[in-house]
Every structure is written in C-alpha cells, then in structure tokens.
Design an enzyme around this catalytic site. Structure first.
Site, PDB file in Angstrom:
ATOM      1  N   ASN A  30      -9.387   1.049   5.279  1.00  0.00           N
ATOM      2  CA  ASN A  30      -9.056  -0.252   4.687  1.00  0.00           C
ATOM      3  C   ASN A  30      -7.592  -0.551   5.029  1.00  0.00           C
ATOM      4  OD1 ASN A  30      -8.557  -2.472   3.087  1.00  0.00           O
ATOM      5  ND2 ASN A  30      -8.565  -1.328   1.160  1.00  0.00           N
ATOM      6  N   TRP A  31      -7.409  -1.467   5.980  1.00  0.00           N
ATOM      7  CA  TRP A  31      -6.040  -1.755   6.448  1.00  0.00           C
ATOM      8  C   TRP A  31      -5.269  -2.635   5.459  1.00  0.00           C
ATOM      9  CZ3 TRP A  31      -6.306  -2.948  12.468  1.00  0.00           C
ATOM     10  CH2 TRP A  31      -6.766  -1.807  13.123  1.00  0.00           C
ATOM     11  N   LYS A  32      -5.953  -3.163   4.461  1.00  0.00           N
ATOM     12  CA  LYS A  32      -5.318  -4.074   3.483  1.00  0.00           C
ATOM     13  C   LYS A  32      -4.573  -5.192   4.222  1.00  0.00           C
ATOM     14  CE  LYS A  32      -4.935  -0.124   0.467  1.00  0.00           C
ATOM     15  NZ  LYS A  32      -4.511   0.354  -0.820  1.00  0.00           N
TER      16      LYS A  32
ATOM     17  N   HIS B 187     -12.730  -3.976  -4.531  1.00  0.00           N
ATOM     18  CA  HIS B 187     -11.556  -3.102  -4.426  1.00  0.00           C
ATOM     19  C   HIS B 187     -10.647  -3.321  -5.633  1.00  0.00           C
ATOM     20  CE1 HIS B 187      -7.870  -1.251  -3.013  1.00  0.00           C
ATOM     21  NE2 HIS B 187      -8.627  -0.572  -2.166  1.00  0.00           N
TER      22      HIS B 187
ATOM     23  N   GLU C 110      -7.577  -3.575  -5.952  1.00  0.00           N
ATOM     24  CA  GLU C 110      -6.510  -4.582  -5.779  1.00  0.00           C
ATOM     25  C   GLU C 110      -7.078  -5.994  -5.945  1.00  0.00           C
ATOM     26  OE1 GLU C 110      -5.150  -3.069  -2.015  1.00  0.00           O
ATOM     27  OE2 GLU C 110      -4.457  -1.255  -3.047  1.00  0.00           O
TER      28      GLU C 110
ATOM     29  N   GLU D   8     -13.065   5.023  -6.420  1.00  0.00           N
ATOM     30  CA  GLU D   8     -11.634   5.020  -6.147  1.00  0.00           C
ATOM     31  C   GLU D   8     -10.860   4.962  -7.464  1.00  0.00           C
ATOM     32  OE1 GLU D   8     -10.721   3.527  -1.942  1.00  0.00           O
ATOM     33  OE2 GLU D   8     -10.842   1.779  -3.224  1.00  0.00           O
TER      34      GLU D   8
ATOM     35  N   GLY E 291      -2.888   4.681  -3.221  1.00  0.00           N
ATOM     36  CA  GLY E 291      -1.554   4.373  -2.711  1.00  0.00           C
ATOM     37  C   GLY E 291      -0.442   5.063  -3.487  1.00  0.00           C
TER      38      GLY E 291
ATOM     39  N   SER F 196      -5.624   8.132  -1.768  1.00  0.00           N
ATOM     40  CA  SER F 196      -4.644   9.043  -1.155  1.00  0.00           C
ATOM     41  C   SER F 196      -5.281  10.186  -0.359  1.00  0.00           C
ATOM     42  CB  SER F 196      -3.682   9.591  -2.211  1.00  0.00           C
ATOM     43  OG  SER F 196      -2.965   8.524  -2.814  1.00  0.00           O
TER      44      SER F 196
ATOM     45  N   GLY G 252      -6.935   4.196   2.791  1.00  0.00           N
ATOM     46  CA  GLY G 252      -5.954   3.113   2.884  1.00  0.00           C
ATOM     47  C   GLY G 252      -4.820   3.515   3.813  1.00  0.00           C
ATOM     48  N   GLY G 253      -3.703   3.946   3.223  1.00  0.00           N
ATOM     49  CA  GLY G 253      -2.486   4.237   3.980  1.00  0.00           C
ATOM     50  C   GLY G 253      -2.697   5.060   5.242  1.00  0.00           C
TER      51      GLY G 253
HETATM   52  C1  PEP Z   1      -7.766   2.101  -0.629  1.00  0.00           C
HETATM   53  O1  PEP Z   1      -7.051   1.161  -0.474  1.00  0.00           O
HETATM   54  O2  PEP Z   1      -8.979   1.939  -0.732  1.00  0.00           O
HETATM   55  C2  PEP Z   1      -7.168   3.453  -0.686  1.00  0.00           C
HETATM   56  C3  PEP Z   1      -7.938   4.469  -0.995  1.00  0.00           C
HETATM   57  O3  PEP Z   1      -5.822   3.545  -0.418  1.00  0.00           O
HETATM   58  P1  PEP Z   1      -4.974   4.907  -0.185  1.00  0.00           P
HETATM   59  O4  PEP Z   1      -5.776   5.785   0.744  1.00  0.00           O
HETATM   60  O5  PEP Z   1      -3.687   4.452   0.439  1.00  0.00           O
HETATM   61  O6  PEP Z   1      -4.785   5.538  -1.522  1.00  0.00           O
END
Ligand code: PEP
Length: 249
Positions: free
Chosen positions: A9-11, A94, A96, A166, A172, A212, A233-234
C-alpha cells in the site's frame, strides 16, 4: 480459494516519475514467488502502473473507491472507472480512511457491495486501536467491524474477499503485533467466519496481517498458520525491502 498474498500500500506517495522509478526497481527484483504480489499506487498512477506491469506478476490495485457508479461526488472515483484502467482489486476500510475520511461501517458496507456488484476483489481492512487492545476489547471491536461491513453477504461473496487485520497501533509506528498476537487474532477471525458461515468458508479466506511488517520480522509473522501474507505500507516503498518481504512467504 485461500492464497498467500503480499500487497504494497503506497498510500499518498510517489508522483509519476517516482512511480516509474519504483516500478523499474520492482521489475528487477521479481522472482518466482509462492505469493500473489500486488501494489497500490495513487489513483493518478494506476493506469501507467497497470501498463508497465501488465506482462509481469505484480497486480496493480486501488487504495479506495466510491460506492456510486458515477455522479455528483466531486473528487471521487467509482468502480467502473477503476475497471476501465485495468484495476480489478480494491483496498477498502483502511484505518487511515476510517480515521481521516470518516468512513463508517455503513459506508464500507456500501463500498463492499459496489465492488462485488462489479466483480471486483476486495482487500478489506480492519483492526483495533491501542485503547481497545489495552482494555481487552480488541476481539469484539474486530468482530463488529467485520460483521457490520460484511456479514450481510452470502457465503459465495467471500470468494472475492481478502481480509487484512491491521491493528491501528502498529500501522506506521514501527510497533508490530507479535507473531503470537497476529496468530491469535487471525484464528479468532476464522472462528467468527466459521460461526456465521461455515468452516469451509472460514478456511478458504486469505487473512493478511498489516502493521510495520519489515524484512526483519516478515518470516516469523508469515510462518503462523492463520497468517496468509501481509499488507505492507512503509516497507513497500523500497523495492528490495518489499521483495525481501515477498520472499519471506
Ligand atoms: C498499511 O498502511 O496498511 C500498513 C500496514 O503500513 P505500515 O506497514 O507502514 O505499518
């Protein structure tokens, strides 16, 4: 059918040039993998990403969509529009989107229905906040999120649904749920599915973990029997890290 999946997920990251650079890097890293691999760039880069990856084993997916086909919804994108640029899978729910864009279970149920009506596959996200975990309510919070958005569906609909647990406190933040915490919740989700549908459906749905995940912790998390991969994500913004995670399956 239950599959192993790693989705990036590049957000809201990467303009067109950065997207092209990252895709070039991803193409260099691709190896045969047991996992289905997906990336979710921003809306404006879905079409160029789809074109760049159409002959490669990386599916391009969307981060969100509206439930309406078209109309007076300024700034939104509907399911048919995604399909018209080759996108067949969408992330919904998600944390966010829930936190910053007020997406409620009711809105998510409508989005789920719209995606399924269009024959799209869904990666449906949910997870508890830190307070819920601390007060021991994490299972009931997750159960309600799933029930409210998905349990009006018939069992067959789950052929097109991937679940992504999640925990909000792990997204994040660098804080990861321990592999045992992830396994415990994934097993609970399967039990919930089994109670409302059947063992067969519970065992056929892929359940991803997100929060994470990094090259250093992916293998242990993915080794748990009810964890079928990850939503990343990251670490999905670096091709090497992303494929190190894919190869941890
Ligand atoms: C996400 O945005 O779905 C996520 C899991 O982010 P991260 O891996 O950065 O915690």
């Amino acid at each position: 059918m239950r599959k192993q999946i790693v989705a990036g997920n590049w957000k809201m990251n990467n303009d067109l040039a950065q997207t092209e650079t990252l895709i070039t890097e991803l193409k260099k890293q691709i190896q045969t993998s047991k996992a289905e691999v997906m990336i979710a760039p921003v809306f404006t880069n879905l079409w160029p990403s789809f074109q760049a990856l159409r002959k490669h084993d990386i599916e391009v997916i969307a981060q969100n969509m509206h439930f309406a086909d078209s109309g007076a919804y300024t700034g939104e994108v509907g399911p048919g529009m995604l399909l018209s640029v080759g996108i067949k899978t969408v992330i919904l729910g998600h944390s966010e989107r829930r936190a910053y864009f007020n997406e409620t279970d009711e809105i998510l149920a409508k989005k789920v229905d719209a995606a399924l009506k269009h024959g799209m596959r869904i990666i449906f996200c949910f997870g508890e906040e830190l307070n819920d975990r601390k007060s021991g309510n994490h299972e009931s919070v997750v159960e309600n999120q799933i029930k409210n958005a998905l349990f009006h569906l018939d069992g067959k609909a789950f052929e097109n649904i991937v679940l992504a647990y999640e925990p909000v406190w792990a997204i994040g933040t660098g804080e990861t749920a321990s592999p045992e915490q992830a396994q415990e919740m994934h097993a609970f989700i399967r039990k919930t599915l089994s109670g409302n549908y059947s063992d067969a459906i519970a065992n056929s749905v892929s359940i991803l973990y997100g929060g994470s995940v990094k090259p250093s912790n992916a293998r242990e998390i993915f080794s748990k029997p009810d964890v079928d991969g990850g939503l990343i994500g990251g670490a999905s913004l670096e091709a090497k890290d992303f494929f190190a995670i894919v190869n941890a399956i």
